[in-house]
Design a protein around this motif. Structure first.
Motif, mmCIF file in Angstrom:
data_model
loop_
_atom_site.group_PDB
_atom_site.id
_atom_site.type_symbol
_atom_site.label_atom_id
_atom_site.label_comp_id
_atom_site.label_asym_id
_atom_site.label_seq_id
_atom_site.Cartn_x
_atom_site.Cartn_y
_atom_site.Cartn_z
ATOM 1 N N ASP A 44 27.949 27.544 126.488
ATOM 2 C CA ASP A 44 27.723 27.806 125.090
ATOM 3 C C ASP A 44 28.297 26.809 124.359
ATOM 4 O OD1 ASP A 44 26.038 30.019 125.871
ATOM 5 O OD2 ASP A 44 27.840 31.325 125.751
ATOM 6 N N PRO A 45 27.721 26.453 123.176
ATOM 7 C CA PRO A 45 28.645 25.606 122.238
ATOM 8 C C PRO A 45 29.948 26.183 121.514
ATOM 9 C CG PRO A 45 27.101 26.574 121.142
ATOM 10 C CD PRO A 45 26.733 26.935 122.378
ATOM 11 N N THR A 46 30.987 25.419 121.337
ATOM 12 C CA THR A 46 32.142 25.614 120.925
ATOM 13 C C THR A 46 32.176 25.935 119.399
ATOM 14 O OG1 THR A 46 32.684 23.260 120.656
ATOM 15 C CG2 THR A 46 33.245 24.383 122.886
ATOM 16 N N LEU A 47 33.247 26.552 118.994
ATOM 17 C CA LEU A 47 33.250 26.536 117.761
ATOM 18 C C LEU A 47 33.496 25.244 116.899
ATOM 19 C CD1 LEU A 47 34.366 28.395 115.072
ATOM 20 C CD2 LEU A 47 36.444 27.854 115.611
ATOM 21 N N GLU A 48 34.075 24.276 117.367
ATOM 22 C CA GLU A 48 34.122 22.962 116.948
ATOM 23 C C GLU A 48 32.548 22.479 116.661
ATOM 24 O OE1 GLU A 48 36.341 23.898 119.027
ATOM 25 O OE2 GLU A 48 38.209 24.097 117.616
ATOM 26 N N GLU A 49 32.012 22.578 117.991
ATOM 27 C CA GLU A 49 30.576 22.023 117.663
ATOM 28 C C GLU A 49 29.570 22.821 116.788
ATOM 29 O OE1 GLU A 49 30.132 20.533 122.614
ATOM 30 O OE2 GLU A 49 29.441 22.592 122.155
ATOM 31 N N ILE A 50 29.865 23.948 116.806
ATOM 32 C CA ILE A 50 29.026 24.894 115.602
ATOM 33 C C ILE A 50 29.492 24.327 114.453
ATOM 34 C CG2 ILE A 50 28.574 26.955 114.639
ATOM 35 C CD1 ILE A 50 28.980 28.130 117.788
ATOM 36 N N ALA A 51 30.894 24.227 114.252
ATOM 37 C CA ALA A 51 31.323 23.911 112.967
ATOM 38 C C ALA A 51 30.892 22.269 112.315
ATOM 39 C CB ALA A 51 32.939 23.871 112.851
ATOM 40 N N THR A 52 30.827 21.475 113.495
ATOM 41 C CA THR A 52 30.412 20.156 113.191
ATOM 42 C C THR A 52 28.991 20.124 112.286
ATOM 43 O OG1 THR A 52 31.815 19.307 114.774
ATOM 44 C CG2 THR A 52 29.949 17.902 114.024
ATOM 45 N N GLU A 53 28.113 20.925 113.142
ATOM 46 C CA GLU A 53 26.687 21.062 112.613
ATOM 47 C C GLU A 53 26.447 21.798 111.493
ATOM 48 O OE1 GLU A 53 22.620 23.352 114.177
ATOM 49 O OE2 GLU A 53 24.189 23.126 115.522
ATOM 50 N N LEU A 54 27.223 22.794 111.254
ATOM 51 C CA LEU A 54 27.089 23.446 109.838
ATOM 52 C C LEU A 54 27.535 22.725 108.693
ATOM 53 C CD1 LEU A 54 28.547 27.079 110.712
ATOM 54 C CD2 LEU A 54 26.028 26.456 110.170
ATOM 55 N N TYR A 55 28.632 21.908 108.967
ATOM 56 C CA TYR A 55 29.573 21.085 107.886
ATOM 57 C C TYR A 55 28.770 19.905 107.414
ATOM 58 C CZ TYR A 55 33.571 24.358 107.356
ATOM 59 O OH TYR A 55 34.200 25.492 107.466
ATOM 60 N N ALA A 56 27.905 19.621 108.128
ATOM 61 C CA ALA A 56 26.830 18.289 107.731
ATOM 62 C C ALA A 56 25.670 19.043 107.283
ATOM 63 C CB ALA A 56 26.772 17.330 108.797
ATOM 64 N N GLY A 57 25.200 20.160 107.446
ATOM 65 C CA GLY A 57 23.897 21.023 106.982
ATOM 66 C C GLY A 57 23.791 20.860 105.547
ATOM 67 N N PRO A 58 22.620 21.394 105.043
ATOM 68 C CA PRO A 58 22.510 21.453 103.671
ATOM 69 C C PRO A 58 23.543 22.414 102.922
ATOM 70 C CG PRO A 58 20.354 21.280 104.482
ATOM 71 C CD PRO A 58 21.446 21.705 105.701
ATOM 72 N N PRO A 59 24.262 21.985 101.891
ATOM 73 C CA PRO A 59 25.401 23.095 101.276
ATOM 74 C C PRO A 59 24.823 24.324 100.891
ATOM 75 C CG PRO A 59 25.544 20.718 100.471
ATOM 76 C CD PRO A 59 24.171 20.762 101.253
ATOM 77 N N GLU A 60 23.564 24.382 100.297
ATOM 78 C CA GLU A 60 23.015 25.557 99.928
ATOM 79 C C GLU A 60 22.589 26.478 101.304
ATOM 80 O OE1 GLU A 60 19.443 22.551 100.098
ATOM 81 O OE2 GLU A 60 21.582 22.792 99.533
ATOM 82 N N ASP A 61 22.559 26.079 102.380
ATOM 83 C CA ASP A 61 22.212 26.662 103.663
ATOM 84 C C ASP A 61 23.344 27.145 104.385
ATOM 85 O OD1 ASP A 61 19.428 26.436 102.884
ATOM 86 O OD2 ASP A 61 19.231 24.751 104.191
ATOM 87 N N PHE A 62 24.479 26.828 103.775
ATOM 88 C CA PHE A 62 25.674 27.016 104.705
ATOM 89 C C PHE A 62 26.055 28.335 105.188
ATOM 90 C CE2 PHE A 62 30.237 27.853 105.150
ATOM 91 C CZ PHE A 62 30.655 27.200 106.484
ATOM 92 N N VAL A 63 26.039 29.350 104.201
ATOM 93 C CA VAL A 63 26.262 30.671 104.334
ATOM 94 C C VAL A 63 25.422 31.386 105.261
ATOM 95 C CG1 VAL A 63 26.667 32.871 103.240
ATOM 96 C CG2 VAL A 63 27.794 30.957 101.904
ATOM 97 N N SER A 64 23.917 31.264 104.999
ATOM 98 C CA SER A 64 23.129 31.555 105.916
ATOM 99 C C SER A 64 23.053 31.083 107.076
ATOM 100 C CB SER A 64 21.658 31.438 105.121
ATOM 101 O OG SER A 64 21.423 30.039 105.258
ATOM 102 N N GLY A 65 23.338 29.781 107.524
ATOM 103 C CA GLY A 65 23.299 29.371 108.625
ATOM 104 C C GLY A 65 24.633 29.640 109.435
#
Length: 281
Positions: free
Chosen positions: A3-24
């Protein structure tokens, strides 16, 4: 597959569209199979616009950023051996590189539809500048998990608080031969000696030209005085010759003068006698 780690998930979320952060974020927390991990994902804070711009750059231009950070590490190691002029030049080049990387990051953000204001660009530049001066800040920027922008003067605690997940570390810089630093210092010292010797040479040549000019003026004056001396010597010789001739003529002139005086006296006596004779008539 792990399973992905917290760091891997955070890395993906923190470079995604800002408006989609909360939902993502919420979707990833819901999908997490571990309750503790899900809680950690939900606790992730939305990044500031400046932090998001840096995160996008860290992922999209990882190679370019890595090269810049490696160069910064080498410069931090070498700057203790630099003189004031070299340090000033290094500072200018570092500022130019910081500005160039920040502008590249802003262009990437713009290509994703995000408007980067001057204030945001300045915050991005400050974050990259912090990475150049501090290894912890460099690791934080390279992680792509910044929550907020960094300050060049920030502490280690500030850096930890600005990163989502575990605090990252940079890989160790490539090992160099044991004597490379010594050789580099000796080379810089030799360059400083050459520079100092060249400055001394310029000063010595300038002084030599000045002395040559002064010597030429003195030589010209000596030649002028020698010519005057020769002219005066010739005049003195002529005067001395004329003096000798005059001195030889003086006795004859004195004799002629005595003879003339005797004749004048005789003539005076004759005039007196003639006047007395005239009076008798």
């Amino acid at each position: 597959m792990a399973d992905p780690t917290l760091e891997e998930i955070a890395t993906e979320l923190y470079a995604g569209p800002p408006e989609d952060f909360v939902s993502g974020r919420n979707a990833r927390a819901k999908d997490a199979g571990d309750a503790a991990l899900a809680a950690q994902i939900r606790s992730l804070r939305k990044p500031s616009v400046a932090a998001w711009v840096v995160n996008v750059f860290a992922q999209e231009r990882a190679g370019q950023l890595d090269q810049a950070l490696q160069l910064a590490a080498e410069l931090r190691e070498a700057q203790e051996d630099l003189d004031a002029a070299a340090l000033a030049k290094l500072g200018r080049e570092r500022r130019m590189l910081t500005r160039r990387l920040a502008e590249t990051a802003a262009e990437l953000a713009g290509s994703r539809g995000e408007r980067v204001t001057p204030a945001t660009l300045e915050a991005v530049e400050q974050s990259i500048s912090a990475a150049f001066f501090d290894p912890d800040a460099a690791a934080a920027v390279a992680s792509g998990r910044l929550i907020r922008a960094l300050e060049p003067s920030g502490s280690s605690t500030d850096v930890r608080d600005a990163v989502a997940g575990g605090v990252p570390t940079l890989g160790a810089p490539p090992e160099r031969p044991a004597d490379e630093l010594k050789a580099r210092r000796e080379k810089r010292e030799a360059e400083r000696r050459v520079h100092s010797a060249e400055k001394d040479l310029v000063a010595a040549e300038r002084d030599l030209a000045k002395r040559d000019k002064a010597l030429r003026r003195i030589q010209e004056k000596a030649e002028e005085l020698a010519a005057t001396e020769a002219e005066l010597d010739a005049q003195l010789t002529k005067v001395r010759t004329e003096m000798k001739q005059v001195q030889r003529d003086i006795p004859d002139a004195e004799k002629e003068r005595t003879r003339a005086a005797e004749q004048a006296a005789a003539a005076t006596s004759e005039v007196a006698d003639a006047r007395r004779a005239l009076e008798e008539f």
